[in-house]
Design an enzyme around this catalytic site. Structure first.
Site, short mmCIF file in Angstrom:
data_model
loop_
_atom_site.label_atom_id
_atom_site.label_comp_id
_atom_site.label_asym_id
_atom_site.label_seq_id
_atom_site.Cartn_x
_atom_site.Cartn_y
_atom_site.Cartn_z
N ARG A 66 -43.42 -42.77 25.46
CA ARG A 66 -43.68 -42.52 26.87
C ARG A 66 -45.22 -42.35 27.12
NH1 ARG A 66 -43.18 -37.74 28.02
NH2 ARG A 66 -41.01 -37.24 27.25
N LYS A 216 -44.26 -58.96 42.08
CA LYS A 216 -44.63 -59.88 43.07
C LYS A 216 -45.39 -60.80 42.12
CE LYS A 216 -42.45 -57.04 45.44
NZ LYS A 216 -43.16 -56.08 46.60
#
Ligand SMILES: *Cc1c(COP(=O)(O)O)cnc(C)c1O
Length: 399
Positions: A66, A216
Site C-alpha cells: 500500500r 477514460k
C-alpha cells in the site's frame, strides 16, 4: 538512465526534455541494465504485498504494497512526465483520487467554488459525502474568471473546474481562473479527463492539481478503473502521498501495468479520436434531424478560440440535440450497429448515450434543462474505428 530512475523520489518525473510520444513510451520504464538485472523493456508487474528486509532496524526501499509498489511507481513517473508535473500519484478510481485530494487539503468549514457543469460523481461526492464533514460548495458558471471571483468567501480554499465539461462541452478559462486563485492563495484543481495530457496541460496554465479518471482516455481500452493526481508543489505531494497511504485507495499492480501499457499509445489514440470526432461533428452539423452540435473543434462552438488558446486539440467527445422526442432518440440509439450504447467514454470503441435517461437521469428535468441538457441531447465518445464506418452507422440510424 536506469540508475538514475532507481534513485528518483517515488512518483517524481524527469525533466520534460523529450517529446510527448517519446515520454509516453519510455518514461518510468527505462530498462535496468545493471549487473544481474533482466533488462526488461517493459515495467514488470510486482505482485508481492510485502518485502523482506535483512535486519529488523533496516527496511529496504520497499516495505508494504500500500505504501510503495514498483509497478505503481513506474506509472506515477510516466503520468507526471506526460502532464509536465513534478509528481504523480495513482489511485483505484477517479473518485478515489478526488476523495484523497479533498481529505488531504480541506477541513470542516472550508469552502469550494466549483463549475456548475461538473461530472455527476464529483458533485455527488461534494454534496452527499463531504457535506457531512462540514465542507461547503458553491456552483458557478466557471467558463470565465469573474463568476468564480464573485463567489469567493473568506473560507474559500479551493476552486474546482473541468474543461471541457460533460455533456455540454463548455470550457473553463483556466489561465484567467489561475490568476484569481494565485492572487487569493487558493488551490486550483482541474479535472483533465476529457482532453488528457496529450491535448491539455493545466499545470502549465497555472493550475495546482490535475485530476484524472484514468478509466477514460489514459487507460483507453475500457478495461481499467483508476485515477490520478498530478502536482508540482513538494508540499502538496507529501500531504497527498501521506493520505494515499493512510486512506489506502491505491491502484493495484496489475491495473498499474494495464495503464502503463495503455499510455504508450495515448498520442496515437488521441489523434484518431479527434479526427473521428471532427468527421462526425461535420456530418451531424449538416443533418436535417440534428438541431445543434456541441464540439469545441467546430467554429460554431462559442468558445472555439479559447479551445485553441489553452489546448492543442479538442478531444473525442461531442454532444448533439436530436429533433423529436425521447422515444425518437431511443429508437435512433437502438438502431446503431457500430456504436455501443453505454455510459463512459475514452475507450478505443465508440460509445453513445442519452444523458437525460442514463448518466444524468438523477437530475430533475427542470434542473437538467436549465443547464442545457435537453431530453434528446445525445453524447458520443468517438473511438478509433474508421471514420467512414462511424458516419455511415449514424446515417443509417438517423434515416
Ligand atoms: C469518469 C469521470 C470521473 C470519475 O472517475 P472514475 O474513474 O469513474 O471514478 C471524474 N471526472 C470525469 C470528468 C469523469 O469522466
Amino acid at each position: 538512465m536506469a540508475q538514475e530512475s532507481q534513485h528518483r523520489q517515488p512518483g517524481s518525473a524527469p525533466a520534460p526534455t523529450l517529446g510527448f510520444a517519446t515520454r509516453a513510451v519510455h518514461a518510468g520504464e527505462e530498462a535496468d541494465l545493471r549487473e544481474g538485472a533482466t533488462g526488461d523493456v517493459v515495467a514488470a508487474i510486482h505482485l508481492a504485498t510485502t518485502y523482506a528486509r535483512k535486519e529488523v532496524a533496516l527496511p529496504g526501499r520497499y516495505e508494504y504494497v500500500r505504501s510503495q509498489n514498483p509497478t505503481r511507481e513506474a506509472l506515477e513517473v510516466k503520468l507526471a512526465a506526460l502532464e509536465n508535473a513534478r509528481y504523480g500519484l495513482a489511485f483505484s478510481s477517479g473518485l478515489a483520487a478526488e476523495t484523497t485530494l479533498l481529505l488531504a487539503t480541506l477541513k470542516a468549514g472550508d469552502h469550494i467554488v466549483a463549475f456548475d457543469d461538473l461530472y455527476g460523481g464529483t458533485k455527488r461526492l461534494f454534496e452527499q459525502v463531504f457535506v457531512s464533514f462540514g465542507v461547503e460548495v458553491s456552483y458557478v458558471d466557471a467558463t470565465g474568471a469573474l463568476p468564480v471571483e464573485r463567489a469567493l468567501r473568506p473560507s474559500t480554499k479551493m476552486v474546482w473546474v473541468e474543461s471541457p465539461t460533460n455533456p455540454l462541452l463548455k470550457l473553463s478559462d483556466i489561465r484567467a481562473i489561475a490568476q484569481v486563485t494565485r492572487r487569493n492563495g487558493l488551490i486550483l484543481v482541474v479535472d483533465n479527463t476529457f482532453l488528457s495530457p496529450y491535448f491539455q496541460k493545466p499545470l502549465d496554465l497555472g493550475a495546482d492539481v490535475v485530476v484524472h479518471s484514468v478509466t477514460k482516455y489514459i487507460g483507453g481500452h475500457s478495461d481499467v478503473l483508476g485515477g490520478a493526481l498530478l502536482v508540482n508543489s513538494e508540499q502538496h505531494y507529501e500531504k497527498l502521498q501521506y493520505l494515499q497511504n493512510s486512506a489506502g485507495a491505491v491502484l493495484s499492480p496489475f491495473d498499474s501495468y494495464l495503464t502503463l501499457r495503455g499510455l504508450k499509445t495515448l498520442a496515437l489514440r488521441m489523434e484518431r479520436h479527434q479526427q473521428n470526432a471532427l468527421a462526425i461533428a461535420h456530418f451531424l452539423e449538416k443533418h436535417p434531424k440534428v438541431s445543434r452540435v456541441l464540439y469545441p473543434g467546430l467554429e460554431s462552438h462559442p468558445q472555439h478560440e479559447l479551445a485553441k488558446a489553452q489546448a492543442s486539440g479538442f478531444g473525442g467527445v461531442l454532444s448533439f440535440d436530436l429533433k423529436g422526442t425521447v422515444p425518437d432518440a431511443e429508437n435512433f440509439l437502438e438502431r446503431l450497429q457500430v456504436f455501443t450504447l453505454a455510459e463512459s467514454l475514452g475507450g478505443v470503441e465508440s460509445l453513445i448515450e442519452l444523458p437525460s435517461q442514463m448518466t444524468h437521469a438523477s437530475l430533475e428535468k427542470a434542473a437538467r434543462e436549465k443547464i442545457g441538457i435537453t431530453d434528446t441531447l445525445i453524447r458520443l465518445s468517438a473511438g478509433i474505428e474508421d471514420a467512414a464506418d462511424l458516419v455511415a452507422d449514424l446515417e443509417q440510424a438517423l434515416a
